[in-house]
Design an enzyme around this catalytic site. Structure first.
Site, short mmCIF file in Angstrom:
data_model
loop_
_atom_site.label_atom_id
_atom_site.label_comp_id
_atom_site.label_asym_id
_atom_site.label_seq_id
_atom_site.Cartn_x
_atom_site.Cartn_y
_atom_site.Cartn_z
CG ASP A 16 -2.33 -0.03 0.89
OD1 ASP A 16 -2.64 -0.57 -0.20
OD2 ASP A 16 -3.14 0.48 1.69
CE LYS A 154 2.78 6.03 11.47
NZ LYS A 154 1.87 7.06 11.12
CE1 TYR A 185 0.81 14.39 8.90
CE2 TYR A 185 0.40 16.54 9.88
CZ TYR A 185 -0.06 15.40 9.26
OH TYR A 185 -1.40 15.28 9.00
CG LEU A 186 9.58 16.39 10.37
CD1 LEU A 186 10.84 15.65 10.79
CD2 LEU A 186 9.48 17.72 11.11
N GLY A 187 7.77 17.06 5.97
CA GLY A 187 7.87 17.43 4.57
C GLY A 187 6.75 18.36 4.13
CE LYS A 188 1.12 16.50 6.28
NZ LYS A 188 0.30 16.15 5.12
CG HIS A 246 2.43 12.46 11.84
ND1 HIS A 246 3.60 12.02 11.26
CD2 HIS A 246 1.47 11.61 11.39
CE1 HIS A 246 3.35 10.96 10.49
NE2 HIS A 246 2.06 10.69 10.56
CE LYS A 332 -6.57 7.42 11.91
NZ LYS A 332 -6.27 7.72 10.51
CE1 TYR A 374 -6.45 30.49 9.78
CE2 TYR A 374 -7.20 32.09 11.41
CZ TYR A 374 -7.22 30.81 10.88
OH TYR A 374 -8.00 29.85 11.47
C1 BG6 Z 1 -0.28 8.54 8.71
C2 BG6 Z 1 -1.21 7.82 9.64
O1 BG6 Z 1 1.00 8.55 9.26
O2 BG6 Z 1 -0.73 9.86 8.53
C3 BG6 Z 1 -2.62 7.84 9.09
O3 BG6 Z 1 -0.79 6.48 9.81
C4 BG6 Z 1 -3.05 9.25 8.75
O4 BG6 Z 1 -3.52 7.29 10.03
C5 BG6 Z 1 -1.99 9.95 7.91
O5 BG6 Z 1 -4.26 9.18 8.03
C6 BG6 Z 1 -2.32 11.42 7.74
O6 BG6 Z 1 -1.42 12.00 6.84
P1 BG6 Z 1 -1.86 13.30 6.01
O7 BG6 Z 1 -0.63 13.68 5.26
O8 BG6 Z 1 -3.00 12.88 5.15
O9 BG6 Z 1 -2.27 14.31 7.03
#
Ligand code: BG6
Length: 487
Positions: A16, A154, A185-188, A246, A332, A374
């Site tokens: 996946d 992870k 998240y560090l790539g956002k 994250h 979630k 903002y």
């Molecule tokens: C993943 C989690 O690391 O990050 C998922 O395992 C989650 O549960 C996803 O949906 C969220 O990533 P993003 O980039 O869509 O915010």
């Protein structure tokens, strides 16, 4: 060396993560010209015995479908070769090594470099055997020079002890500069902007502390449940899935001191210091939730206490942040989908406008969707009367940077691994410090000593979480809502 032959090997090629994230990110890099030299080759590796073309067709389904780029997609797919083999036996990795070497040698380029990037799109349980196989059978050829790097993601363990065990198993085989632990998240884009915002703006420097800031929220919401991932998710829960990695990484960048320089080690040194300054989490500063219907998933046991929602307050014991709650919240199956950092300032002392009830100053950094930064301000309501109103200074990316495509996190991070830049990757001691913070809490949840409250899907989560927020001093602004501008 940063030129010469480059091989990107995606292990777990038909899984996946590879199909949904890794290959599409590689395609985007290819499309932008980063992987187009003759010296770049991509390999897929997995256990299934399929042909090159079968793998290519599986990947194709997850690439853009627009007619205009069909040719690019096909050219990209032609770069991909497939090798099958197991994850713990020499044969497959020897075959892989031969396949890689073939083009490294046949190119016989004068630079003659052998650069090998192994992307482990695999469950962590096989990281140790896979790393061992790579180390013994598939390393770059030292006579050609170059390097071998591995990318892992992870879950790095389930708690401090298991994470440390995994780290030492990998650490026996590879040096830290060869290991790229991804936290996407560090790539956002907005996360990458944090250091610039904080340290390149005189405006923020004197304000960024306990004297001015009342509380900081780092929030992640998703408007869907575990959707077929219940089996995986139930082993981990929202704290291990989102918060421990994250959101905590984001916290580091929001709270850390100014690094000596932008070098990856200087930045990561400061992140570690913040993590080590976090004091133990108190039970009454945690609210856990599980959405109703979560256990309908046949792979989730009926007795599951696994949280799908959590609000956890972290407190940083240092001169800058003593007394400022960092509220980490993730869930979630909630009513909305967004991720943001919300920095709320204290009230104005000696206020003469009596406008407190309208709301406090806030800086909001919206990670997604609709990237924006903002600032919520109190201004004079335009008109003849002297009255105040809430408004905002708004940097909405879509409006301000029209036509600019914001890169996907994985795209950027893979490019960093090719360049050898570890700034946006998690160092081993950082990972350890992150687990130290959450392990006692996680063990208590696993033992059922802390219970998840039920909440309705499509809601804000348990009402107790909002009460916790309020008791932590967060003051919600009423009658004001920021709406991302449309073009
Ligand atoms: C993943 C989690 O690391 O990050 C998922 O395992 C989650 O549960 C996803 O949906 C969220 O990533 P993003 O980039 O869509 O915010």
């Amino acid at each position: 060396s940063e030129t010469g032959c480059l091989s990107i090997i995606v292990l777990g090629a038909s899984g996946d993560l590879a199909k949904k994230k890794t290959f599409p990110a590689l395609f985007n890099l290819y499309r932008q010209g980063f992987l187009q030299s003759n010296d770049v080759h991509i390999f897929g590796y997995a256990r299934t015995k399929i042909s090159d073309d079968e793998l290519r067709e599986r990947i194709r389904m997850y690439l853009p479908q627009e007619k205009e780029i069909m040719e690019q997609v096909s050219n990209f797919l032609q770069l991909i070769k497939y090798v099958s083999g197991s994850y713990d036996a020499p044969e497959g990795f020897q075959a892989l090594d031969r396949a890689i070497s073939e083009h490294e040698v046949s190119k016989n380029s004068t630079e003659g470099t052998s650069r090998r990037l192994f992307y482990l799109a695999l469950p962590p349980s096989v990281y140790p055997p896979v790393c061992k196989m790579i180390k013994h059978f598939s390393m770059n050829k030292s006579d050609l020079g170059g390097w071998t790097r591995i990318v892992v993601e992870k879950p790095f363990g389930k708690d401090l002890a298991s994470a440390e065990e995994l780290s030492s198993q990998i650490g026996e085989l590879f040096e830290e500069p060869q290991i790229y632990r991804i936290d996407h998240y560090l790539g956002k884009e907005i996360v990458q902007n944090l250091l610039v915002l904080r340290f390149a703006n005189r405006l923020f420097l004197p304000l960024w502390n306990r004297d001015n800031i009342a509380n900081i929220q780092i929030v992640f919401r998703e408007d869907f449940g575990t959707e077929g991932r219940g089996g995986y998710f139930d082993q981990y829960g929202i704290i291990r899935d989102i918060i421990q990695n994250h959101l905590l990484q984001v916290l580091c960048l929001v709270a850390m001191e100014k690094p000596i320089s932008l070098s990856p080690e200087h930045i990561r040194d400061e992140k570690v210091k913040v993590l080590q300054s976090v004091v133990p989490i108190k039970d009454d500063e945690v609210v856990l939730g599980q959405y109703e219907g979560y256990k309908d998933d046949p792979t989730v046991p009926n007795s599951s206490n696994t949280p799908t929602f959590a609000t956890v307050i972290l407190r940083i014991h240092n001169e800058r942040w003593e007394g400022v709650p960092f509220i980490l919240k993730a869930g979630k199956a909630l009513s909305s989908k967004k991720a943001e950092i919300r920095v709320q300032f204290k009230d104005v002392p000696g206020d003469i406008f009596r406008c407190k009830k309208q709301g406090r100053n806030e800086i909001v950094m919206r990670l997604q969707p609709s990237e924006a930064i903002y600032m919520k301000l109190t201004v004079k309501q335009p008109g003849l009367e002297m009255s105040t109103a809430q408004s905002e200074l708004d940097l909405s990316y879509r409006q301000r940077y029209q036509g600019v495509v914001i890169p996907e996190a994985y795209e950027r991070l893979i490019l960093d691994t090719i360049k050898g830049d570890q700034q946006h990757f998690v160092r081993r001691d950082e990972l350890k410090a992150a687990w130290e913070i959450f392990t006692p809490l996680l063990h208590r949840i696993d033992k059922g000593e802390l219970k998840s409250l039920q909440y309705k899907p499509n809601s804000r989560g348990p009402a107790e979480a909002d009460q916790l927020l309020e008791s932590a001093g967060y003051v919600q602004t009423h009658g004001y809502i920021w709406i991302p501008p449309t073009l």
